[in-house]
Scaffold this active site. Structure first.
Site, PDB file in Angstrom:
ATOM      1  N   HIS A  67       0.646  -1.295   0.164  1.00  0.00           N
ATOM      2  CA  HIS A  67       0.166   0.025   0.221  1.00  0.00           C
ATOM      3  C   HIS A  67       0.725   1.430   0.047  1.00  0.00           C
ATOM      4  O   HIS A  67       0.892   2.308  -0.620  1.00  0.00           O
ATOM      5  CB  HIS A  67      -1.269  -0.413   1.394  1.00  0.00           C
ATOM      6  N   GLU A  70       2.311   1.482  -3.631  1.00  0.00           N
ATOM      7  CA  GLU A  70       0.966   2.388  -4.252  1.00  0.00           C
ATOM      8  C   GLU A  70       1.291   4.099  -4.226  1.00  0.00           C
ATOM      9  O   GLU A  70       1.404   4.293  -5.204  1.00  0.00           O
ATOM     10  CB  GLU A  70       0.331   2.039  -3.541  1.00  0.00           C
TER      11      GLU A  70
END
Lengths: 456, 434
Positions: A67, A70
């Protein structure tokens, strides 16, 4: 009643199966997969790049790294400054963002159709040429910590869900949250991110999904131009991490500042990816079972627990049949005023027992099937959703054509099959129950409430 | 980077493509409901939205009345009970929806156009709309659910902040209270007041009917007549009291055991059809309305890592809707983040955007215009807005040129007249720094 059944059956047969003819599939020499679905209703295109990596690929100590990576994908490459990716997309009238799940990380832009090239040029750049800058990472760690505070730390239901998953899954990586534990978030190093990026971001680990007013061959040529030159990578083999067999009911309490009680119940169940071939109907029977309980206002939970007995203020059933690893069938809810969590759980168990002992009526089966058929049409109103379905299936290791077979597979489910999965999987042995214990909102935050605080 | 970006932008100016907006058909039913229709033959489905001027702005002293009335429609109609109504829709895969905000109360139906589905779904929808029974047992149950919802608000810092924000921005105006009401008001609502509310506001002349889907104009006319004929002609709702602007800066602090402080700041903004709409809309797009590339996001998130989400938006309504800013940050950073947000607004109101920023904003808004209309549900949303607020039928056709015509001077002028950076209502909900 009989005439009504005939009418419903007629409806189910008339609605056409979603045509696969307008989908084209390609693979580049470097392993990148491209799937193009034509939808000419509006002059727009959605472009999504899906990577096979997500929180279920992570181990303890670096949870949430997919995450945060990202986030870092927007922070600069060899040829783009921090945030420049977003600026260029914005200047092209695009909407963009990204999302990370347990089994995937995906990036998307929606653009007017003649701007697709901008998406490919930029996505190809950050597929292999990301720059992880130390100072940018330190700032982004803070942003992600704020995101976690907002989504989890200050949200009693999210705190319960996190503790619930960590209790139900012992060795499956579904144990840890997608956003990661706060302690891990605060300690990512630039080298951790660089290694993670190197390991998973490569054309042979990516699927590009395009849906919109496009011509497939032209998209293919554009993809060859921008993604074609990228070098593939030797990606790591994942260990199976098959969840150990659960040998008894697990019950936990979570204390957090809250006004209302809340509970989660989850039974271990297979998904399409994990079910034995001979039992390949089971996930669809579980899907049907979820529909019988919670598929609309006429389903049993609404009719009998929210209305009827009025034991629940809200209660829902959830099952996702498409994930990489085995998952749970969930029931969550809040008791009605004057009712306890125990009473709500008893009522839910009553519903489960009924499914185990009595066949569901043909009428109910048909109602759920009618909804599934109609939804397959409604879903086509969104180009984004169509791309999501294709990308998600491909990335968890299934064939995107399952989106078309889904309707037929649900339609094939019988009342006997619903009863069979109810008997087989809804046993206390594989059950986990979590209960929120509301703590006063107007006094000091109780020590028990996982409120991580990290001065830096 | 700016030079490079400007190069990209300039090259784009030459390649802007033109796409026609949907052709909107508009007429009135015999008893006075306004109808807006766009054919969409590609998918065998239709979306029908009926919007009444019957939102919480009509609650009077009975806060929550509009919402509860709207929620009761599908609880019993024409002698059928909640189960029978739900079964009728779901048997044919139709989706019934209802919702109620401050201005608008909406009842909607999404169904397949295949006759076997469409005919029963439309018949039930008509019944729910025009023959609600308001059964006592449902009334008591939904009232209890609303009270539980109000309790749930107390465990959500963002909900607490929003409630305090509206209350302080709007003072005595009917926009001040929340559509969900409050515990005192909801407990005292009566069935009689619901029925009276329905009779006054759920009438043809107070309704906008929107249809988007695979039906012909002839069919659309028949559907609209069927829906409307069950309603009393009635009268359109009377004008709302105008909103007066906040005259004093004020800060409200609500203690909450959260690790973050939620900050909501703002004041009275603009209405639908506002003469400053485009200047304020484009200006705010640059300041805080364009997600990750806005000035606020750049200052608060990109440069300082203070918040995951930071935004500002106008919510244009029948009367002046709010202009709202928000972020969430760790308690000990609340003051710093608030100062950055305030300062960014202050600099913007004084200096306005740069030419580069204005060009980028126009490119973003106009270059992505087709994305606003790429689905039946989005088109239906625009039609409801155009119909409900009486915007011109060419609203979508002229949108891009109106955006393109905006100048830096117009933005500065509109901000200086309309946005008072020194008179903000600021709500902070959170814990103490530890």
């Amino acid at each position: 009643m009989l005439t009504k059944f005939k009418r419903i059956i007629g409806l189910l047969l008339v609605v056409p199966v979603i045509a696969t003819a307008n989908v084209s599939e390609y693979q580049l020499d470097n392993g990148l997969k491209l799937i193009v679905k034509e939808d000419h209703r509006a002059p727009v295109v959605v472009s999504q790049v899906w990577y096979k990596v997500g929180s279920s690929y992570e181990h303890n100590g670096i949870t949430g790294i997919s995450h945060v990576l990202e986030h870092m994908m927007f922070k600069g490459t060899e040829n783009l400054g921090p945030n420049e990716f977003s600026q260029i997309i914005a200047a092209n009238g695009g909407r963009e963002n990204a999302f990370t799940g347990r089994d995937y990380t995906a990036y998307f832009q929606t653009l007017e159709k003649d701007r697709l090239e901008v998406s490919f040029r930029l996505e190809a750049e950050r597929m292999r040429k990301l720059v992880i800058d130390e100072a940018e990472l330190l700032k982004e760690r803070e942003v992600v910590a704020e995101e976690r505070r907002m989504r989890t730390e200050d949200n009693p239901h999210a705190l319960v869900r996190e503790a619930f998953n960590a209790t139900a899954f012992v060795n499956s990586p579904y144990h840890h949250p997608v956003i990661g534990w706060m302690s891990d978030i605060n300690h990512y190093e630039a080298t951790d991110l660089r290694q993670w990026y190197q390991k998973w971001y490569a054309p042979n680990n990516a699927t590009v999904v395009i849906v919109g007013d496009v011509e497939p061959e032209a998209v293919y040529n554009l993809a060859k131009k921008y993604f074609g030159p990228l070098k593939p990578e030797t990606t790591a083999q994942l260990k199976p991490q098959t969840e150990v067999e659960q040998r008894g009911k697990r019950t936990i309490e979570v204390q957090a500042p809250a006004e209302l009680p809340y509970m989660m119940m989850g039974w271990k169940v297979p998904v399409v990816n994990t079910v034995d071939k001979e039992q390949s109907w089971e996930p669809y029977a579980l899907e049907m079972l979820a529909g019988i309980l919670d598929g609309g206002q006429s389903a049993r939970f609404s009719r009998e627990l929210v209305r009827g007995d009025e034991v629940a203020a809200s209660v829902g059933a959830g099952y996702g049949l498409f994930s990489r690893l085995a998952d749970m069938f969930l029931v969550v809810g809040t008791p009605a005023k004057g009712n306890s969590i125990a009473e709500l759980q008893l009522a839910v168990m009553g519903q489960i027992e009924k499914l185990q002992t009595e066949l569901v009526s043909e009428e109910e089966l048909h109602r759920i099937k009618a909804q599934v058929v109609a939804n397959a049409v409604y879903e086509r109103d969104s180009v984004f959703y169509q791309a999501m379905q294709i990308g998600m299936l491909e990335t968890i290791g299934l064939d995107w054509k399952l989106t078309d077979q889904y309707v037929a597979n649900v339609q094939a489910v019988t009342a006997e099959q619903v009863q069979a999965v109810a008997k087989k999987y809804f046993k206390d042995k594989g059950l986990t129950v979590a209960e929120l214990i509301p703590m006063p909102l107007d006094s000091k935050r109780p020590v028990a409430s996982a409120g991580a605080r990290h001065g830096r | 980077m700016d030079v490079k970006l400007l190069g990209v932008l300039l090259s784009l100016l030459l390649t802007v493509s033109v796409h026609a907006s949907p052709n909107i058909e508009h007429w009135q039913t015999e008893n006075g409901a306004k109808v807006y229709f766009v054919p969409a033959p590609e998918l065998a489905m239709v979306d029908i939205t009926v919007a009444f001027d019957a939102g919480a702005a009509r609650d009077g002293k009975q806060s929550g009345l509009a919402l509860l009335t709207n929620a009761m429609l599908n609880e019993g109609a024409g002698g059928l009970d909640t189960d029978q109504i739900a079964i009728a829709f779901e048997d044919v895969g139709a989706q019934f929806g209802n919702s109620s905000q401050r201005d608008m109360a909406v009842v909607s139906l999404r169904t397949l156009t295949e006759k076997e589905a469409f005919t029963p779904a439309l018949a039930m929808f008509t019944k729910v709309l025009s023959k609600p029974d308001f059964p006592e047992n449902s009334f008591e149950r939904i009232k209890k659910q609303m009270l539980i919802g109000l309790q749930a608000e107390k465990q959500s810092p963002s909900a607490l902040a929003s409630r305090a924000f509206y209350s302080n921005v709007y003072g005595e105006h009917s926009y001040a209270s929340m559509p969900a009401g409050n515990e005192d008001s909801v407990s005292t609502l009566t069935l009689a007041s619901l029925k009276a509310f329905y009779q006054q506001y759920y009438v043809a002349k107070n309704a906008v009917i929107v249809l988007v889907g695979a039906v012909t104009i002839k069919e659309a006319k028949r559907i609209a007549e069927q829906l409307s004929s069950g309603l009393v002609a009635g009268d359109s709702a009377q004008a709302l009291t105008p909103v007066t602007a906040v005259s004093q800066e004020k800060t409200i602090i609500i203690e909450h055991p959260s690790s973050q402080t939620h900050i909501v700041m703002g004041q009275v903004g603009m209405n639908r059809g506002d003469k400053d709409y485009f200047a304020l809309y484009v200006g705010n797009h640059i300041l805080g309305g364009s997600g990750l590339v806005s000035q606020l996001s750049n200052e608060v998130r990109e440069k300082r890592g203070l918040s995951y989400s930071v935004y500002s938006y106008f919510r244009p309504m029948r009367e002046l809707g709010p202009y709202q800013f928000g972020l969430q940050t760790r308690n000990d950073q609340a003051e710093e983040a608030l100062n950055v947000m305030k300062n960014t607004l202050k600099v913007f109101t004084e200096k306005g955007p740069t030419e580069t920023e204005l060009v980028a904003a126009k490119q973003n808004i106009t270059g992505g215009f087709a994305l606003r209309l790429d689905s039946n549900s989005k088109i239906a949303g625009y039609l409801a807005m155009i119909g409900f607020y009486g915007l011109p039928l060419d609203y979508l056709d002229t949108f891009k040129s109106k955006v393109n015509a905006i100048t830096i001077e117009q933005i500065k002028d509109a901000y200086s007249r309309r946005v008072k950076a020194d008179k903000m209502i600021t709500v902070l909900v959170g814990g103490k720094a530890e």
